[in-house]
Design an enzyme around this catalytic site. Structure first.
Site, PDB file in Angstrom:
ATOM      1  N   GLU A  92      59.452  -0.332-107.035  1.00 20.33           N
ATOM      2  CA  GLU A  92      59.103  -1.450-106.161  1.00 20.33           C
ATOM      3  C   GLU A  92      58.020  -2.319-106.813  1.00 20.33           C
ATOM      4  O   GLU A  92      57.882  -3.498-106.513  1.00 20.33           O
ATOM      5  CB  GLU A  92      58.645  -0.877-104.814  1.00 20.33           C
ATOM      6  CG  GLU A  92      57.932  -1.806-103.866  1.00 20.33           C
ATOM      7  CD  GLU A  92      58.814  -2.907-103.293  1.00 20.33           C
ATOM      8  OE1 GLU A  92      60.038  -2.846-103.443  1.00 20.33           O
ATOM      9  OE2 GLU A  92      58.254  -3.847-102.721  1.00 20.33           O
ATOM     10  N   ARG A 120      55.580  -9.407 -97.278  1.00 23.64           N
ATOM     11  CA  ARG A 120      56.070  -8.937 -98.581  1.00 23.64           C
ATOM     12  C   ARG A 120      56.768 -10.174 -99.114  1.00 23.64           C
ATOM     13  O   ARG A 120      57.792 -10.593 -98.595  1.00 23.64           O
ATOM     14  CB  ARG A 120      57.024  -7.762 -98.361  1.00 23.64           C
ATOM     15  CG  ARG A 120      57.785  -7.300 -99.593  1.00 23.64           C
ATOM     16  CD  ARG A 120      56.882  -6.588-100.575  1.00 23.64           C
ATOM     17  NE  ARG A 120      57.626  -6.203-101.787  1.00 23.64           N
ATOM     18  CZ  ARG A 120      57.725  -6.961-102.879  1.00 23.64           C
ATOM     19  NH1 ARG A 120      57.143  -8.145-102.926  1.00 23.64           N
ATOM     20  NH2 ARG A 120      58.413  -6.544-103.924  1.00 23.64           N
ATOM     21  N   HIS A 173      61.160 -12.366-103.014  1.00 27.57           N
ATOM     22  CA  HIS A 173      61.441 -11.633-104.256  1.00 27.57           C
ATOM     23  C   HIS A 173      62.879 -11.168-104.256  1.00 27.57           C
ATOM     24  O   HIS A 173      63.589 -11.293-103.257  1.00 27.57           O
ATOM     25  CB  HIS A 173      60.497 -10.420-104.378  1.00 27.57           C
ATOM     26  CG  HIS A 173      60.760  -9.359-103.354  1.00 27.57           C
ATOM     27  ND1 HIS A 173      60.346  -9.459-102.038  1.00 27.57           N
ATOM     28  CD2 HIS A 173      61.427  -8.169-103.430  1.00 27.57           C
ATOM     29  CE1 HIS A 173      60.720  -8.384-101.364  1.00 27.57           C
ATOM     30  NE2 HIS A 173      61.389  -7.588-102.178  1.00 27.57           N
ATOM     31  N   HIS A 189      65.590  -7.993-106.459  1.00 27.57           N
ATOM     32  CA  HIS A 189      65.636  -6.814-107.321  1.00 27.57           C
ATOM     33  C   HIS A 189      66.855  -6.907-108.220  1.00 27.57           C
ATOM     34  O   HIS A 189      67.972  -7.058-107.724  1.00 27.57           O
ATOM     35  CB  HIS A 189      65.695  -5.538-106.480  1.00 27.57           C
ATOM     36  CG  HIS A 189      64.648  -5.491-105.409  1.00 27.57           C
ATOM     37  ND1 HIS A 189      63.308  -5.476-105.704  1.00 27.57           N
ATOM     38  CD2 HIS A 189      64.734  -5.512-104.058  1.00 27.57           C
ATOM     39  CE1 HIS A 189      62.616  -5.464-104.571  1.00 27.57           C
ATOM     40  NE2 HIS A 189      63.446  -5.492-103.557  1.00 27.57           N
TER      41      HIS A 189
HETATM   42 MN    MN Z   1      62.640  -5.918-101.653  1.00 29.39          MN
END
Ligand code: MN
Ligand code: MN
Length: 382
Positions: A163, A91, A94, A96
């Site tokens: 997400e 993943r 990144h 948020h």
């Molecule tokens: Mn995350």
């Protein structure tokens, strides 16, 4: 209920204004096409969603299924994601902007990296029963390290968070002016042109070695870990099951959420209680349970949950959890506050004089004496 409504409406106002209020009320009623007074109070909304049955995002390196307010409207304060990564899959890097991220590892192992605003970095390995908490805005990435990949549950402290709308490093590099990226990264523009043209999100990766070092060996290790081993904490033990509760007291970085795991034995019952200052979010790992919720005006709603379902109980609403079936039930729980608060009905009854309870319930002293006096937690099969 209509009578009670009328009574409440006229309480504490003058006779003169009562007539006015009645006139207004009947005008409103005829305007609303004479809807019966009972419909005044909306029934309690659905508080169950089957997250594992959703479509979500599916790619060659993994998948993500989510429950935001779009799928699960009652869940205003917490969003959940069930994510699976293939071996070595990542993943990508990144962050948020709208939510902090909590996770519980369900199957397999993964490695996480995270950068804090104080410049400290952390690299941590997570196995079943481990949790992480990335405060809002902390940059992070995850990579599956087990040969069968991994599966984890994510929870975000904002039901409106998706997400699929995160700040991804490849999206940024692909959209910033190449000259700016080249100057920032210290590489030629011709090399920047070879970077991904769109967001990677979940992409294939090499299986990482057992231990890896940070590129900058001078970085100070994180003083406050993003990792907490929930399953390694001694649980609260009750006759009908166990509860592991992790608030910011146990896990200082986890300031906006309290996490819990509840294990219910067949026939167990979590007693009637409520949480004064937090919503409660559920994910059912195994087994089944019936949850009954109580709201004002005598409204109730009961739903039955099984593996892959999520639930949501609004702040202050009374509730209980009744185990169903022959297999034990395991529930992962989030509260949208770093401080854990609960009031049990039993404890409340203990905190009152006997005569008041006798009058309130119209019961004899003998029956009042049999009522519980303190919290019972999880009761064993009756
Ligand atoms: Mn995350
Ligand atoms: Mn509860």
């Amino acid at each position: 209920m209509a009578e009670e409504t009328k009574h409440l409406k006229t309480e504490g106002i003058s006779r003169r204004s009562v007539f006015g209020a009645v006139a207004l009320a009947s005008a409103a009623a005829s305007q609303a096409n004479a809807a019966p007074a009972e419909t005044k109070f909306e029934p309690l909304p659905s508080f169950k969603y089957d997250i594992e049955n959703g479509t979500g995002w599916q790619g060659p390196a993994g998948s993500a299924k989510e429950a935001t307010v779009a799928e699960f409207p009652i869940s205003q304060s917490i969003a959940g994601v069930s994510m699976r990564l293939k071996p070595g899959a990542m993943r990508e890097l990144h962050w948020h902007s709208l939510a902090a991220e909590w996770a519980y590892m369900l199957e397999g192992t993964c490695r996480g990296t995270v950068i804090s605003p104080n410049g400290q970095a952390e690299i941590a390995d997570f196995g079943p029963g481990d949790t992480w908490y990335f405060p809002r805005g902390h940059g992070h990435a995850l990579q599956a390290t087990s040969p069968n990949g991994c599966h984890f549950l994510l929870g975000f402290d904002n039901g409106h968070f998706s997400e699929f709308g995160t700040f991804s490093i490849t999206d940024w590099i692909a959209t910033a002016p190449p000259s700016v990226v080249a100057r920032t990264l210290g590489i030629p523009v011709s090399e920047v042109a070879k970077f991904p043209k769109k967001e990677v999100y979940i992409g294939p990766g090499r299986m990482p070695p057992a231990a890896e070092n940070l590129r900058n060996a001078e970085l100070q290790p994180n003083q406050f870990s993003h990792k907490y081993r929930l399953d390694h904490q001694p649980p609260k033990v009750f006759p009908g099951g166990l509860e592991y509760i992790v608030s910011s007291k146990e896990f200082p970085l986890q300031t906006t959420l309290t996490a819990a795991r509840m294990d219910l034995q067949p026939g167990a019952l979590q007693e009637l209680h409520w949480h004064p200052h937090a919503d409660e979010w559920h994910y059912y790992v195994r087994g089944r349970a019936r949850v009954g919720v109580f709201g004002s005006h005598g409204r109730t709603k009961t739903e039955e949950f099984g593996p892959g379902h999520v639930g949501f109980i609004q702040q202050g609403y009374g509730h209980y959890i009744e185990q169903v079936g022959d297999e034990p039930t395991e529930i992962l729980i989030l509260f949208n506050s770093g401080e854990y608060q609960a009031i049990s009905l039993a404890n409340w009854l203990g905190g009152n004089p006997s005569t008041l309870l006798e009058d309130n319930f119209s019961i004899s002293q003998n029956i009042a004496d049999q009522l519980p006096k303190k919290e019972r937690g999880i009761l064993a099969k009756g």
